[in-house]
Write a protein that holds these residues in place. Sequence first.
Motif, PDB file in Angstrom:
ATOM      1  N   PHE A  26      63.213   4.470  38.722  1.00 17.01           N
ATOM      2  CA  PHE A  26      63.556   5.628  39.554  1.00 17.01           C
ATOM      3  C   PHE A  26      64.161   5.085  40.841  1.00 17.01           C
ATOM      4  CE2 PHE A  26      62.299   8.596  42.929  1.00 17.01           C
ATOM      5  CZ  PHE A  26      62.547   9.858  42.386  1.00 17.01           C
ATOM      6  N   GLY A  27      65.465   5.239  40.984  1.00 17.72           N
ATOM      7  CA  GLY A  27      66.162   4.613  42.108  1.00 17.72           C
ATOM      8  C   GLY A  27      66.523   5.609  43.186  1.00 17.72           C
ATOM      9  N   LEU A  28      65.638   5.742  44.156  1.00 20.53           N
ATOM     10  CA  LEU A  28      65.886   6.666  45.274  1.00 20.53           C
ATOM     11  C   LEU A  28      66.095   5.890  46.578  1.00 20.53           C
ATOM     12  CD1 LEU A  28      65.961   9.527  46.490  1.00 20.53           C
ATOM     13  CD2 LEU A  28      63.466   9.381  46.736  1.00 20.53           C
ATOM     14  N   THR A  29      65.140   5.021  46.905  1.00 17.37           N
ATOM     15  CA  THR A  29      65.153   4.331  48.203  1.00 17.37           C
ATOM     16  C   THR A  29      66.366   3.407  48.326  1.00 17.37           C
ATOM     17  OG1 THR A  29      62.751   4.376  48.180  1.00 17.37           O
ATOM     18  CG2 THR A  29      63.776   2.839  49.714  1.00 17.37           C
TER      19      THR A  29
ATOM     20  N   GLY B 269      64.660   4.722  53.738  1.00 21.58           N
ATOM     21  CA  GLY B 269      63.347   4.703  53.093  1.00 21.58           C
ATOM     22  C   GLY B 269      62.663   6.036  53.310  1.00 21.58           C
ATOM     23  N   SER B 270      62.014   6.185  54.461  1.00 23.02           N
ATOM     24  CA  SER B 270      61.367   7.473  54.767  1.00 23.02           C
ATOM     25  C   SER B 270      62.387   8.598  54.823  1.00 23.02           C
ATOM     26  CB  SER B 270      60.624   7.376  56.111  1.00 23.02           C
ATOM     27  OG  SER B 270      59.592   6.426  56.021  1.00 23.02           O
TER      28      SER B 270
ATOM     29  N   TRP C 230      63.667  -1.649  46.368  1.00 20.61           N
ATOM     30  CA  TRP C 230      62.256  -1.455  46.025  1.00 20.61           C
ATOM     31  C   TRP C 230      62.064  -0.728  44.706  1.00 20.61           C
ATOM     32  CZ3 TRP C 230      59.088  -4.522  48.103  1.00 20.61           C
ATOM     33  CH2 TRP C 230      59.131  -4.845  49.470  1.00 20.61           C
ATOM     34  N   ILE C 231      62.976  -0.884  43.777  1.00 26.31           N
ATOM     35  CA  ILE C 231      62.938  -0.060  42.576  1.00 26.31           C
ATOM     36  C   ILE C 231      62.123  -0.739  41.466  1.00 26.31           C
ATOM     37  CG2 ILE C 231      64.341   1.263  40.937  1.00 26.31           C
ATOM     38  CD1 ILE C 231      64.635   1.949  44.030  1.00 26.31           C
ATOM     39  N   GLY C 232      60.916  -0.196  41.223  1.00 27.00           N
ATOM     40  CA  GLY C 232      60.043  -0.734  40.175  1.00 27.00           C
ATOM     41  C   GLY C 232      60.720  -0.633  38.819  1.00 27.00           C
TER      42      GLY C 232
ATOM     43  N   GLN D  27      59.810  -5.285  41.600  1.00 28.42           N
ATOM     44  CA  GLN D  27      60.711  -4.284  42.198  1.00 28.42           C
ATOM     45  C   GLN D  27      62.066  -4.952  42.446  1.00 28.42           C
ATOM     46  OE1 GLN D  27      57.447  -4.384  43.679  1.00 28.42           O
ATOM     47  NE2 GLN D  27      56.818  -2.536  42.598  1.00 28.42           N
TER      48      GLN D  27
ATOM     49  N   THR E 250      52.243   2.880  51.598  1.00 29.21           N
ATOM     50  CA  THR E 250      53.647   3.038  52.001  1.00 29.21           C
ATOM     51  C   THR E 250      54.490   3.802  50.981  1.00 29.21           C
ATOM     52  OG1 THR E 250      53.682   1.082  53.414  1.00 29.21           O
ATOM     53  CG2 THR E 250      55.772   1.715  52.418  1.00 29.21           C
ATOM     54  N   TYR E 251      54.288   3.503  49.681  1.00 26.30           N
ATOM     55  CA  TYR E 251      55.265   4.109  48.757  1.00 26.30           C
ATOM     56  C   TYR E 251      54.915   5.564  48.423  1.00 26.30           C
ATOM     57  CZ  TYR E 251      52.616   2.626  44.427  1.00 26.30           C
ATOM     58  OH  TYR E 251      51.719   2.427  43.426  1.00 26.30           O
TER      59      TYR E 251
ATOM     60  N   THR F  37      55.366   7.338  53.230  1.00 25.55           N
ATOM     61  CA  THR F  37      54.375   6.579  54.007  1.00 25.55           C
ATOM     62  C   THR F  37      53.272   7.505  54.526  1.00 25.55           C
ATOM     63  OG1 THR F  37      55.475   6.930  56.118  1.00 25.55           O
ATOM     64  CG2 THR F  37      56.218   5.028  54.817  1.00 25.55           C
TER      65      THR F  37
ATOM     66  N   VAL G 133      54.669   9.731  57.154  1.00 24.56           N
ATOM     67  CA  VAL G 133      55.542  10.790  56.622  1.00 24.56           C
ATOM     68  C   VAL G 133      54.715  11.896  55.963  1.00 24.56           C
ATOM     69  CG1 VAL G 133      57.270  11.270  54.836  1.00 24.56           C
ATOM     70  CG2 VAL G 133      57.629   9.413  56.464  1.00 24.56           C
TER      71      VAL G 133
HETATM   72  P1  FAD Z   1      60.575   2.967  56.767  1.00 26.04           P
HETATM   73  O1  FAD Z   1      61.051   4.305  56.365  1.00 26.04           O
HETATM   74  O2  FAD Z   1      61.534   2.086  57.484  1.00 26.04           O
HETATM   75  O3  FAD Z   1      59.273   3.168  57.666  1.00 26.04           O
HETATM   76  C1  FAD Z   1      58.751   2.149  58.523  1.00 26.04           C
HETATM   77  C2  FAD Z   1      57.648   2.775  59.382  1.00 26.04           C
HETATM   78  O4  FAD Z   1      58.195   3.808  60.188  1.00 26.04           O
HETATM   79  C3  FAD Z   1      56.540   3.437  58.533  1.00 26.04           C
HETATM   80  O5  FAD Z   1      55.306   3.247  59.156  1.00 26.04           O
HETATM   81  C4  FAD Z   1      56.909   4.910  58.587  1.00 26.04           C
HETATM   82  O6  FAD Z   1      55.790   5.765  58.404  1.00 26.04           O
HETATM   83  C5  FAD Z   1      57.473   5.009  59.988  1.00 26.04           C
HETATM   84  N1  FAD Z   1      58.360   6.158  60.141  1.00 26.04           N
HETATM   85  C6  FAD Z   1      59.530   6.392  59.513  1.00 26.04           C
HETATM   86  N2  FAD Z   1      60.062   7.543  59.928  1.00 26.04           N
HETATM   87  C7  FAD Z   1      59.221   8.060  60.846  1.00 26.04           C
HETATM   88  C8  FAD Z   1      59.213   9.234  61.630  1.00 26.04           C
HETATM   89  N3  FAD Z   1      60.190  10.149  61.577  1.00 26.04           N
HETATM   90  N4  FAD Z   1      58.180   9.438  62.485  1.00 26.04           N
HETATM   91  C9  FAD Z   1      57.173   8.537  62.560  1.00 26.04           C
HETATM   92  N5  FAD Z   1      57.115   7.405  61.837  1.00 26.04           N
HETATM   93  C10 FAD Z   1      58.136   7.175  60.985  1.00 26.04           C
HETATM   94  N6  FAD Z   1      61.360   3.594  46.003  1.00 26.04           N
HETATM   95  C11 FAD Z   1      61.998   4.074  44.901  1.00 26.04           C
HETATM   96  O7  FAD Z   1      62.966   4.821  45.009  1.00 26.04           O
HETATM   97  N7  FAD Z   1      61.581   3.730  43.648  1.00 26.04           N
HETATM   98  C12 FAD Z   1      60.521   2.903  43.420  1.00 26.04           C
HETATM   99  O8  FAD Z   1      60.171   2.608  42.282  1.00 26.04           O
HETATM  100  C13 FAD Z   1      59.833   2.378  44.566  1.00 26.04           C
HETATM  101  N8  FAD Z   1      58.780   1.526  44.404  1.00 26.04           N
HETATM  102  C14 FAD Z   1      58.249   0.900  45.498  1.00 26.04           C
HETATM  103  C15 FAD Z   1      57.299  -0.115  45.322  1.00 26.04           C
HETATM  104  C16 FAD Z   1      56.808  -0.807  46.426  1.00 26.04           C
HETATM  105  C17 FAD Z   1      55.842  -1.925  46.229  1.00 26.04           C
HETATM  106  C18 FAD Z   1      57.236  -0.458  47.733  1.00 26.04           C
HETATM  107  C19 FAD Z   1      56.727  -1.197  48.938  1.00 26.04           C
HETATM  108  C20 FAD Z   1      58.145   0.557  47.914  1.00 26.04           C
HETATM  109  C21 FAD Z   1      58.671   1.245  46.806  1.00 26.04           C
HETATM  110  N9  FAD Z   1      59.640   2.238  46.969  1.00 26.04           N
HETATM  111  C22 FAD Z   1      60.293   2.751  45.866  1.00 26.04           C
HETATM  112  C23 FAD Z   1      60.135   2.575  48.300  1.00 26.04           C
HETATM  113  C24 FAD Z   1      59.139   3.365  49.141  1.00 26.04           C
HETATM  114  O9  FAD Z   1      59.101   4.695  48.732  1.00 26.04           O
HETATM  115  C25 FAD Z   1      59.549   3.164  50.611  1.00 26.04           C
HETATM  116  O10 FAD Z   1      59.175   1.848  50.959  1.00 26.04           O
HETATM  117  C26 FAD Z   1      58.918   4.155  51.542  1.00 26.04           C
HETATM  118  O11 FAD Z   1      59.460   5.433  51.351  1.00 26.04           O
HETATM  119  C27 FAD Z   1      59.064   3.747  53.019  1.00 26.04           C
HETATM  120  O12 FAD Z   1      60.369   3.385  53.297  1.00 26.04           O
HETATM  121  P2  FAD Z   1      60.652   2.012  54.091  1.00 26.04           P
HETATM  122  O13 FAD Z   1      59.928   0.929  53.395  1.00 26.04           O
HETATM  123  O14 FAD Z   1      62.119   1.887  54.238  1.00 26.04           O
HETATM  124  O15 FAD Z   1      59.974   2.185  55.497  1.00 26.04           O
END
Ligand code: FAD
Length: 422
Positions: A166-169, A174-175, A199-201, A248, A399-400, A403, A406
């Motif tokens: 599932f490729g979203l991020t 991310g958030s 980060w795509i599993g 990932q 986080t995933y 977060t 979020v």
């Molecule tokens: P960021 O968005 O950069 O966040 C960093 C920090 O800032 C966090 O503490 C966050 O809470 C905070 N923050 C961000 N915005 C705000 C705000 N507006 N106000 C306050 N605080 C804020 N994605 C997929 O699509 N498919 C997958 O299969 C998948 N698997 C994953 C597996 C692992 C092991 C990991 C680590 C991630 C995976 N992800 C996947 C991605 C995951 O969903 C993202 O890592 C997550 O959404 C957070 O994005 P980021 O890592 O870019 O952190």
Amino acid sequence: MSAPAVTRTTSTSTTATSIASSTPTAAASTATVAAAGPTTDFYDVFADVAGADRAAWDRARTLADDAFPDVNEAWEKAEYPLHLVRRMGELDLLADGVPVPGGSAPLSPLAAGLVNMEVARIDGSLATVTAVQGGLTMRSLHLLGSPEQQEEWLGPLARAEKLGAFGLTEPAHGSDAVGLETSAVRSGDGWVLNGQKRWIGNGSVGDMTIIWARNEEGKVNGFVVPQDAPGYAAETITGKVSLRGIPQALITLTDVWVPDAARLPHAHSFRDVSRVLMATRAGIAWAALGHATACYEAALAHAGTRVQFGRPLASYQLVQDRLATMLGSLVTMQLHCRRIADLDTAGRLRPEQASMAKVQCTRAARTVAADARDLLGGSGILLENHVIRHLADLEALHTYEGTDSVQSLIIGRSITGVGAFA
Ligand code: FAD
């Protein structure tokens, strides 16, 4: 929990049912304290689980026999234990409640939750396979795909004959995945995709990836992309210290062409992606409960056998207070999980409720795991004692799927009516 016991291979592990009633013996002279008192299901939150739900729960427990000998090594070597993923397919543990054409009856939200909990109680990387394969990939196809896409993929994915992603991020989103920049441009009877996903599993080791991309009108669409499509390049992210047993990927899409039949016909905007994410978030709450249960069980067993200052740890008031606090956290998590499963079954689960369960359970599980790690002393940092792996894996759960912060913002928006994301 009161389902049949599973066998574990380490000295500090125990099972819910093995925490059987017996007379507490905290006498100073005893070398050990029998693990005493009720099971981890202190309020009988799951005591009424029966029928097909119970059968699914029991099936998930049997995975422990296959998995325990291998999960620590897989984690330590950062290897993907594909034989265990295939076993999960055989045991029907991957579908996460998604209906499969021609398959067995879909799991109820309660059964799917119990499976998530039980698999995470064994290993977080394996539980993440269910989250990625069933929770995200299969659910996208089920909710948003065409009958042909469902027919082609759902069965093979459920049986682990194929692996999906599932490729979203994206590297820059991310958030705020809602701001994704991967593009989908019409080209003849198909689409050309360009962009990056992070980060795509299963993204580098699977058969297909659902790529979320923005079309020329700015709307988010989903596409089923074969991982061997020309222009699809994926490299496994290395150096992780969480969920080391599932890879990932960083995916780069360079002029990847897919036919129009690869587009998910019912995905029209980011709102549709959110429908998938909401359902999977509930599964993460259950998984957090599984991790915390494993850690509590290990801590309780260790406290009963480890003697310091001439008495077992479990006989000290401070230790009992900590165990009571950990069990209290488990009860809270169990109630969150049971309630969201019941709401989901009734068709009444709201996104902010799934977020509440996710954030509360992952937070609580992190604390329980850290406390358990501490109660095991130095032994707590050894993989063989099955606590540090859970503690490290919980960092990813935190986080995933959105977060901790979020999720709080989603809840805050529902409380105040004001979005505070940007
Ligand atoms: P960021 O968005 O950069 O966040 C960093 C920090 O800032 C966090 O503490 C966050 O809470 C905070 N923050 C961000 N915005 C705000 C705000 N507006 N106000 C306050 N605080 C804020 N994605 C997929 O699509 N498919 C997958 O299969 C998948 N698997 C994953 C597996 C692992 C092991 C990991 C680590 C991630 C995976 N992800 C996947 C991605 C995951 O969903 C993202 O890592 C997550 O959404 C957070 O994005 P980021 O890592 O870019 O952190």
